[in-house]
Every structure is written in C-alpha cells, then in structure tokens.
Design a protein around this motif. Sequence first.
Motif, PDB file in Angstrom:
ATOM      1  N   GLY A 243      28.825  54.581 100.238  1.00 29.05           N
ATOM      2  CA  GLY A 243      27.573  54.635 100.991  1.00 29.05           C
ATOM      3  C   GLY A 243      26.718  53.407 100.731  1.00 29.05           C
ATOM      4  O   GLY A 243      27.245  52.307 100.500  1.00 29.05           O
ATOM      5  N   ASN A 244      25.392  53.611 100.745  1.00 29.74           N
ATOM      6  CA  ASN A 244      24.455  52.484 100.631  1.00 29.74           C
ATOM      7  C   ASN A 244      24.622  51.707  99.334  1.00 29.74           C
ATOM      8  O   ASN A 244      24.720  50.480  99.338  1.00 29.74           O
ATOM      9  CB  ASN A 244      23.014  52.999 100.711  1.00 29.74           C
ATOM     10  CG  ASN A 244      22.707  53.539 102.085  1.00 29.74           C
ATOM     11  OD1 ASN A 244      23.099  52.946 103.079  1.00 29.74           O
ATOM     12  ND2 ASN A 244      22.036  54.679 102.143  1.00 29.74           N
ATOM     13  N   MET A 245      24.609  52.433  98.205  1.00 30.63           N
ATOM     14  CA  MET A 245      24.633  51.741  96.917  1.00 30.63           C
ATOM     15  C   MET A 245      25.976  51.054  96.696  1.00 30.63           C
ATOM     16  O   MET A 245      26.022  49.880  96.347  1.00 30.63           O
ATOM     17  CB  MET A 245      24.314  52.738  95.793  1.00 30.63           C
ATOM     18  CG  MET A 245      24.145  52.137  94.424  1.00 30.63           C
ATOM     19  SD  MET A 245      23.088  50.667  94.310  1.00 30.63           S
ATOM     20  CE  MET A 245      21.459  51.330  94.596  1.00 30.63           C
TER      21      MET A 245
ATOM     22  N   GLU B 191      36.468  57.168 100.351  1.00 27.69           N
ATOM     23  CA  GLU B 191      35.386  57.773 101.133  1.00 27.69           C
ATOM     24  C   GLU B 191      35.978  58.723 102.158  1.00 27.69           C
ATOM     25  O   GLU B 191      37.030  58.407 102.723  1.00 27.69           O
ATOM     26  CB  GLU B 191      34.768  56.650 101.953  1.00 27.69           C
ATOM     27  CG  GLU B 191      33.348  56.259 101.827  1.00 27.69           C
ATOM     28  CD  GLU B 191      32.331  57.265 102.236  1.00 27.69           C
ATOM     29  OE1 GLU B 191      31.297  57.289 101.584  1.00 27.69           O
ATOM     30  OE2 GLU B 191      32.553  58.058 103.186  1.00 27.69           O
TER      31      GLU B 191
ATOM     32  N   LYS C 101      32.642  54.259 107.713  1.00 28.41           N
ATOM     33  CA  LYS C 101      32.120  53.414 106.630  1.00 28.41           C
ATOM     34  C   LYS C 101      33.223  52.536 106.049  1.00 28.41           C
ATOM     35  O   LYS C 101      33.010  51.350 105.767  1.00 28.41           O
ATOM     36  CB  LYS C 101      31.509  54.288 105.534  1.00 28.41           C
ATOM     37  CG  LYS C 101      30.208  54.937 105.964  1.00 28.41           C
ATOM     38  CD  LYS C 101      29.588  55.764 104.846  1.00 28.41           C
ATOM     39  CE  LYS C 101      28.367  56.491 105.378  1.00 28.41           C
ATOM     40  NZ  LYS C 101      27.747  57.379 104.406  1.00 28.41           N
TER      41      LYS C 101
ATOM     42  N   ASN D  16      40.622  59.908  96.903  1.00 22.51           N
ATOM     43  CA  ASN D  16      39.968  59.466  95.670  1.00 22.51           C
ATOM     44  C   ASN D  16      40.973  59.228  94.545  1.00 22.51           C
ATOM     45  O   ASN D  16      40.828  58.303  93.747  1.00 22.51           O
ATOM     46  CB  ASN D  16      38.947  60.507  95.209  1.00 22.51           C
ATOM     47  CG  ASN D  16      37.757  60.608  96.148  1.00 22.51           C
ATOM     48  OD1 ASN D  16      37.581  59.764  97.025  1.00 22.51           O
ATOM     49  ND2 ASN D  16      36.948  61.646  95.983  1.00 22.51           N
TER      50      ASN D  16
ATOM     51  N   VAL E 258      28.771  58.651  94.443  1.00 22.36           N
ATOM     52  CA  VAL E 258      28.461  59.763  95.355  1.00 22.36           C
ATOM     53  C   VAL E 258      27.115  60.355  94.945  1.00 22.36           C
ATOM     54  O   VAL E 258      26.595  60.057  93.872  1.00 22.36           O
ATOM     55  CB  VAL E 258      29.565  60.862  95.340  1.00 22.36           C
ATOM     56  CG1 VAL E 258      30.873  60.307  95.866  1.00 22.36           C
ATOM     57  CG2 VAL E 258      29.729  61.468  93.962  1.00 22.36           C
TER      58      VAL E 258
ATOM     59  N   VAL F  97      26.642  55.487  88.907  1.00 23.16           N
ATOM     60  CA  VAL F  97      25.313  55.031  89.341  1.00 23.16           C
ATOM     61  C   VAL F  97      24.421  56.216  89.733  1.00 23.16           C
ATOM     62  O   VAL F  97      23.312  56.032  90.213  1.00 23.16           O
ATOM     63  CB  VAL F  97      25.388  54.018  90.511  1.00 23.16           C
ATOM     64  CG1 VAL F  97      26.106  52.755  90.111  1.00 23.16           C
ATOM     65  CG2 VAL F  97      26.006  54.629  91.748  1.00 23.16           C
ATOM     66  N   ALA F  98      24.928  57.442  89.515  1.00 19.79           N
ATOM     67  CA  ALA F  98      24.178  58.630  89.948  1.00 19.79           C
ATOM     68  C   ALA F  98      22.958  58.876  89.068  1.00 19.79           C
ATOM     69  O   ALA F  98      23.047  58.836  87.840  1.00 19.79           O
ATOM     70  CB  ALA F  98      25.094  59.849  89.918  1.00 19.79           C
ATOM     71  N   ALA F  99      21.840  59.151  89.709  1.00 20.56           N
ATOM     72  CA  ALA F  99      20.620  59.464  88.972  1.00 20.56           C
ATOM     73  C   ALA F  99      20.751  60.852  88.337  1.00 20.56           C
ATOM     74  O   ALA F  99      21.302  61.771  88.955  1.00 20.56           O
ATOM     75  CB  ALA F  99      19.436  59.435  89.924  1.00 20.56           C
TER      76      ALA F  99
ATOM     77  N   THR G 222      16.460  50.360  94.439  1.00 18.18           N
ATOM     78  CA  THR G 222      16.761  50.090  95.857  1.00 18.18           C
ATOM     79  C   THR G 222      16.818  48.596  96.212  1.00 18.18           C
ATOM     80  O   THR G 222      17.593  48.246  97.106  1.00 18.18           O
ATOM     81  CB  THR G 222      15.783  50.807  96.809  1.00 18.18           C
ATOM     82  OG1 THR G 222      14.459  50.530  96.382  1.00 18.18           O
ATOM     83  CG2 THR G 222      16.017  52.288  96.838  1.00 18.18           C
TER      84      THR G 222
HETATM   85  P1  NAD Z   1      25.026  57.585 100.251  1.00 18.74           P
HETATM   86  O1  NAD Z   1      24.877  58.938 100.828  1.00 18.74           O
HETATM   87  O2  NAD Z   1      24.695  56.388 101.078  1.00 18.74           O
HETATM   88  O3  NAD Z   1      26.527  57.383  99.700  1.00 18.74           O
HETATM   89  C1  NAD Z   1      27.305  58.423  99.171  1.00 18.74           C
HETATM   90  C2  NAD Z   1      28.683  58.338  99.827  1.00 18.74           C
HETATM   91  O4  NAD Z   1      29.546  59.303  99.226  1.00 18.74           O
HETATM   92  C3  NAD Z   1      28.662  58.657 101.326  1.00 18.74           C
HETATM   93  O5  NAD Z   1      29.158  57.542 102.051  1.00 18.74           O
HETATM   94  C4  NAD Z   1      29.562  59.876 101.455  1.00 18.74           C
HETATM   95  O6  NAD Z   1      30.330  59.892 102.666  1.00 18.74           O
HETATM   96  C5  NAD Z   1      30.448  59.716 100.236  1.00 18.74           C
HETATM   97  N1  NAD Z   1      31.126  60.957  99.852  1.00 18.74           N
HETATM   98  C6  NAD Z   1      30.765  62.246 100.130  1.00 18.74           C
HETATM   99  N2  NAD Z   1      31.677  63.093  99.620  1.00 18.74           N
HETATM  100  C7  NAD Z   1      32.620  62.327  98.993  1.00 18.74           C
HETATM  101  C8  NAD Z   1      33.804  62.640  98.288  1.00 18.74           C
HETATM  102  N3  NAD Z   1      34.208  63.885  98.077  1.00 18.74           N
HETATM  103  N4  NAD Z   1      34.534  61.606  97.795  1.00 18.74           N
HETATM  104  C9  NAD Z   1      34.154  60.316  97.981  1.00 18.74           C
HETATM  105  N5  NAD Z   1      33.024  59.978  98.646  1.00 18.74           N
HETATM  106  C10 NAD Z   1      32.268  60.965  99.133  1.00 18.74           C
HETATM  107  O7  NAD Z   1      24.165  57.575  98.897  1.00 18.74           O
HETATM  108  P2  NAD Z   1      23.658  56.313  98.026  1.00 18.74           P
HETATM  109  O8  NAD Z   1      22.236  56.053  98.335  1.00 18.74           O
HETATM  110  O9  NAD Z   1      24.639  55.214  98.120  1.00 18.74           O
HETATM  111  O10 NAD Z   1      23.698  56.976  96.591  1.00 18.74           O
HETATM  112  C11 NAD Z   1      24.912  57.037  95.854  1.00 18.74           C
HETATM  113  C12 NAD Z   1      24.567  57.230  94.386  1.00 18.74           C
HETATM  114  O11 NAD Z   1      23.778  56.100  93.969  1.00 18.74           O
HETATM  115  C13 NAD Z   1      23.738  58.476  94.124  1.00 18.74           C
HETATM  116  O12 NAD Z   1      24.290  59.171  93.031  1.00 18.74           O
HETATM  117  C14 NAD Z   1      22.364  57.951  93.787  1.00 18.74           C
HETATM  118  O13 NAD Z   1      21.731  58.745  92.787  1.00 18.74           O
HETATM  119  C15 NAD Z   1      22.671  56.572  93.234  1.00 18.74           C
HETATM  120  N6  NAD Z   1      21.545  55.654  93.386  1.00 18.74           N
HETATM  121  C16 NAD Z   1      21.226  55.168  94.616  1.00 18.74           C
HETATM  122  C17 NAD Z   1      20.138  54.316  94.737  1.00 18.74           C
HETATM  123  C18 NAD Z   1      19.798  53.724  96.086  1.00 18.74           C
HETATM  124  O14 NAD Z   1      18.939  52.885  96.105  1.00 18.74           O
HETATM  125  N7  NAD Z   1      20.456  54.086  97.183  1.00 18.74           N
HETATM  126  C19 NAD Z   1      19.366  53.957  93.623  1.00 18.74           C
HETATM  127  C20 NAD Z   1      19.725  54.479  92.380  1.00 18.74           C
HETATM  128  C21 NAD Z   1      20.821  55.318  92.267  1.00 18.74           C
END
Ligand code: NAD
Length: 272
Positions: free
Chosen positions: A15-17, A39, A44, A60, A74, A100-102, A126
């Motif tokens: 995803g985003n991160m 993913e 994506k 995975n 995730v 990286v999960a909070a 972010t």
């Molecule tokens: P996101 O929703 O953009 O990305 C998560 C991805 O996981 C999605 O693309 C989703 O399709 C995928 N996913 C779902 N089920 C799955 C599975 N079973 N196997 C593999 N992939 C799967 O979220 P994000 O913003 O990228 O956040 C991801 C992690 O980063 C989170 O744990 C969040 O706490 C942490 N984080 C993000 C930020 C931020 O700025 N975005 C900051 C700090 C920490």
Amino acid sequence: MSKADSVTLAFIGAGNMAGSIIGGLVQTGWPAEQIIAAEPSNTKLDVLAETLGIRTTNNNEDAVAAADIVVLAVKPQIMKSVVEPLAASFQEHKPLIVSVAAGIPENSLNQWAGGNMAIVRCMPNTPSLVQLGASGLYANALVSDEQKSVTEQIMDAVGISKWVESEAGIDDVIALAGSAPAYFFLMMEAMIEAGEKMGVSKEAASELVIQTALGAATMAKESDVDVAELKRRVMSPGGTTEQAIFSFEDSGIRTMVDKAMNACRNRAEEMA
Ligand code: NAD
C-alpha cells in the motif's frame, strides 16, 4: 548482509507506506529485481511492477521464502492474521522481520511468527511518502549489527532514521515525529486563518505560509547553528518578529507543546 545489493527484500502489503519505501529504494539504486512485493490487489502490484520493475506475487509465503528481510506493511488490525500463516516459512528461512505497523509490540510479532525471530520495529511518518520521512527504529536482541545497517539503508531511502534503545523509545518517536507532521499542519492552519482575518486571500496566505515553513525547515536542516539561534537571528531588537515571539512566549507555547507531546506519548503507551 551489510551490502544492500546482496540482500533480497520482501514487502508483505504493498500500500502507501510500502509503495513509498520501494520507490525510495529503487530511486536510490537498490536493485529492483531483489525486491518482491506480496499483495492481494493486482492493480497495486501491476503499478509497482510497471513503474519500478520489482517482482510481485499474490502469495505471501512465496515472498517470505525468497527474502533475507521481510517488511510487514499491512494494517495493524490484520497483522496477526497475516503473520500467523507465515510462521512455518519464517521458522524455516529465518529472515529479518521489519514491521512498520503502529502499535504492534515486538513480542506479539515474535509469537505470531513462531518465536526466536530477529525483529525490527519501525515507526515511520507520513512525509516518508515524499521521501522526507523521519523514522524511529527498535531492534530486539536477535538483530545483528549487519541487519541493523541494512535496515537503516532501507529507511534512509525515504528520509532519515534513528535507533532507540528500548521499545518504549518508539513511543517517544511517535510524539517527536510519527504524530508531529500534524502539529506543523496545525500551526500552518492557524497562521493561514490569521492571515485571512487580516484580509489576505486563503490561497495567497496558504502559499506564503507553506513556503515559509519549507524555507524555515530547510534552513534549520542545512544550518550549522541550532534552531534557537536561527530564531534569534530573525528577531531584531525592537522589531516586528520580537513582538510575535514575545506574544507566543506570554501565551505559554512551551508548556502547550510539552503538554501536547506528553498526551501523545501517553496515548501511544496505552495503545501498545
Ligand atoms: P495501506 O492500506 O495503504 O496498505 C496496506 C496494504 O496491505 C494494502 O495495499 C492491502 O491491499 C494489503 N493487504 C491487505 N491484506 C493483505 C494480506 N493478507 N497480505 C498482504 N497484503 C495485504 O496502508 P499503509 O498506510 O501503507 O499502512 C501500512 C502499515 O504502515 C500500517 O501498519 C501502518 O500502521 C503503518 N504506517 C503507515 C504510515 C503512513 O504514513 N501511511 C505511517 C506510519 C506507519
């Protein structure tokens, strides 16, 4: 494992991160063929494969089997259900896990992954999305110096990173960096509103304030002197800036900031 070009990196969740870290890695010269993202969303994965040239999979387990380092990216709510089915593969291959999960403690991750795993907890923020992130890193006792060095290279591809000595230090990083972009957005929001009250258009006020924030942060980063001295240099005696700074200090800005950051840190501690 000290050389990035000899390490295979798997991202679980793209995803985003993950996308921003992978983008930073490829731009800083990490070989794309040594990065694999897993993913469920083909949309994506296709974007990442087409724009960055990395390998992708919906499986995975295949990604973990190929990797020296597995980045868990995730959402925290599904982390347990994603990691537990991978435990046998983790135990067989023993990659370094970087989460990286909070809010997910190292001991939970370790338990879900079958135990005895080298784990780094990473708290990015972010601005990593624009490669200006500031991340905190915590390593458990099983992480080697070489693995620490490669983890730093990964996170430095999207900004800067700092190690903390204890897992509780991650809560300090949340108050100082993880949640902190919002403090600066609040300050900018308040300044734009004040400008509008003076009669400046919202658009012009926003542009002036955002550019000033960027300029001030760039000066602070590039300067040899600390931020207190930079502030003093803008404050001519008897001038305009001095009036604003005196007003902030009179209103107790330092107490406000201290209180807000402690409230943030305490909440992080409660949630861990
Ligand atoms: P996101 O929703 O953009 O990305 C998560 C991805 O996981 C999605 O693309 C989703 O399709 C995928 N996913 C779902 N089920 C799955 C599975 N079973 N196997 C593999 N992939 C799967 O979220 P994000 O913003 O990228 O956040 C991801 C992690 O980063 C989170 O744990 C969040 O706490 C942490 N984080 C993000 C930020 C931020 O700025 N975005 C900051 C700090 C920490």
